[in-house]
Design a protein around this motif. Structure first.
Motif, short mmCIF file in Angstrom:
data_model
loop_
_atom_site.label_atom_id
_atom_site.label_comp_id
_atom_site.label_asym_id
_atom_site.label_seq_id
_atom_site.Cartn_x
_atom_site.Cartn_y
_atom_site.Cartn_z
N MET A 293 19.78 -38.33 -14.88
CA MET A 293 20.99 -37.99 -15.64
C MET A 293 20.94 -36.56 -16.14
O MET A 293 21.94 -35.83 -16.09
N GLY A 294 19.79 -36.12 -16.62
CA GLY A 294 19.67 -34.75 -17.09
C GLY A 294 19.86 -33.74 -15.97
O GLY A 294 20.51 -32.71 -16.14
N MET A 295 19.27 -34.04 -14.81
CA MET A 295 19.45 -33.16 -13.64
C MET A 295 20.93 -33.07 -13.26
O MET A 295 21.46 -31.98 -13.00
N MET A 296 21.58 -34.23 -13.23
CA MET A 296 23.00 -34.22 -12.91
C MET A 296 23.80 -33.45 -13.96
O MET A 296 24.77 -32.76 -13.64
N ALA A 297 23.38 -33.55 -15.22
CA ALA A 297 24.08 -32.86 -16.31
C ALA A 297 24.00 -31.35 -16.13
O ALA A 297 25.00 -30.64 -16.29
N PHE A 298 22.81 -30.85 -15.79
CA PHE A 298 22.70 -29.40 -15.63
C PHE A 298 23.46 -28.92 -14.41
O PHE A 298 24.12 -27.87 -14.43
#
Length: 370
Positions: free
Chosen positions: A151-156
């Motif tokens: 999720m964090g990777m997708m967020a960035f």
């Protein structure tokens, strides 16, 4: 009706397997899990006009009532009924099964350029698209992302696609941070939980960024990480709550009040699949590197156990039907006529001798447990 092709696992599935519950949703009987999926349409109802047999689709898994005040107001993701009709969450069976039916309004065609795995990741990515829309991320803003899991990777990646200037990211896992840097994050921070101080880390981020982040996206669900995001974010800024931790949280709300920082809740998605698919299909967001491990359907339990171990270098775990199984199950390949002779297990030696003779008309010899 359709048959699924790829399914991603996330923390929700781990909670259901280990704890038998997710927040207030309790497993009381056998449950099929899985809510991140792509599929191929194999049958449509007489009133369906937006899909046809053979279409490749991403599945929006929560089904709202479309009648309540939230649905009428366009906020169908907040529909109370949708919580009881979200696939893979009790009491609704999930997507990790060969065939099932789903309302066509919540199926979205995938372009040929989008793979089955990318189609499955449209579900979590749509959550992130929804978060970025709720936070109104726009060109030139600086963003902090807490957590470099999927999720964090997708967020960035999504923040960059929305026009963000600098994007910084934090995590405990150095291999994930290395991947984030490879994919274009501006700066990463490896967090040591033994020495971590939320205030000091916030000050380090502000110094390195040259300013406070306009927006922070919290993807860990950890209280200390959320506190760090609040301390770091500029006065009048926003913190998006994507990661879910405990039912109660201890964060510095005084700082949010005195500095007018908005805490923005993020619940699933609403009307976000089309943009998510467009971003993937256009190449503006590349999710392929996030898939680090793949398991066939018969090893789904092993996939969950592997994900739980949080192995260094792992990120997104996918389960899929191997191509051979897909071809046979679809009827495109019929292997039944190849079996010409069958022997019971007690005649296994005779079967081998028969096969050795290469009898005219014989092809595939099978031994059966009967």
């Amino acid at each position: 009706m359709f048959d699924w092709k790829s399914c991603g696992f996330c923390g929700t599935d781990i909670h259901l397997m280990d704890d038998g519950r997710l927040a207030d949703f309790i497993v009381t009987e056998p449950l099929v899990i899985g809510h991140e999926t792509s599929a191929r349409v194999i049958a449509v109802g007489k009133d369906v006009t937006n899909l046809k047999v053979g279409d490749r689709v991403a599945v929006e898994t929560a089904i709202p009532c479309q009648k309540c005040e939230y649905c009428r107001d366009g906020k169908y993701n907040l529909c109370p009924i949708s919580n009881t009709q979200a696939r893979g969450v009790p009491p609704k069976h999930g997507c990790l099964r060969r065939y099932y039916a789903h309302p066509s309004d919540f199926l979205f065609k995938l372009p040929d350029s989008v793979s089955w795995e990318e189609g499955a990741m449209c579900e979590p990515f749509s959550c992130i698209v929804h978060a970025c829309r709720r936070l109104n991320i726009s060109a030139g803003q600086n963003v902090l992302v807490c957590g470099a899991g999927a999720m964090g990777m997708m967020a960035f990646l999504c923040a960059k696609a929305f026009g963000a200037n600098k994007v910084f990211i934090t995590d405990l896992n150095k291999s994930r941070l290395a991947l984030a840097e490879k994919l274009g994050v501006d700066k990463s921070y490896a967090i040591d939980p033994k020495t971590f101080n939320d205030v000091e880390m916030a000050q380090t981020i502000i110094k390195d960024m040259g300013c406070n982040p306009d927006i922070s996206i919290e993807c860990t669900g950890n209280d200390m990480s959320t506190s760090m995001a609040i301390y770091a974010t500029k006065n009048g800024g926003k913190v998006g709550i994507v990661g879910l931790g405990g039912l109660k949280s201890t964060v510095p709300l005084v700082h949010t009040a005195m500095r007018e920082i908005d805490l923005i809740g993020v619940c699933r998605f609403r009307d976000d699949y089309p943009l998510a698919i467009q971003l993937i299909a256009s190449g503006k967001v590349n999710l392929k590197p996030l898939v680090t491990h793949k398991f066939p359907i018969n090893e789904a339990i092993d996939a969950l156990k592997f994900m739980k171990r949080n192995v260094e270098g792992s990120l997104k775990v996918m389960v899929h039907y191997p191509l051979a199984i897909q071809l046979i199950a679809s009827g495109k390949v019929n292997l039944k006529p190849l079996v010409t002779h069958k022997f019971p297990i007690n005649e296994a030696i005779d079967a081998l001798k028969f096969m050795k003779r290469n009898v005219e008309g014989s092809l595939k010899v099978m031994v059966l447990m009967i």
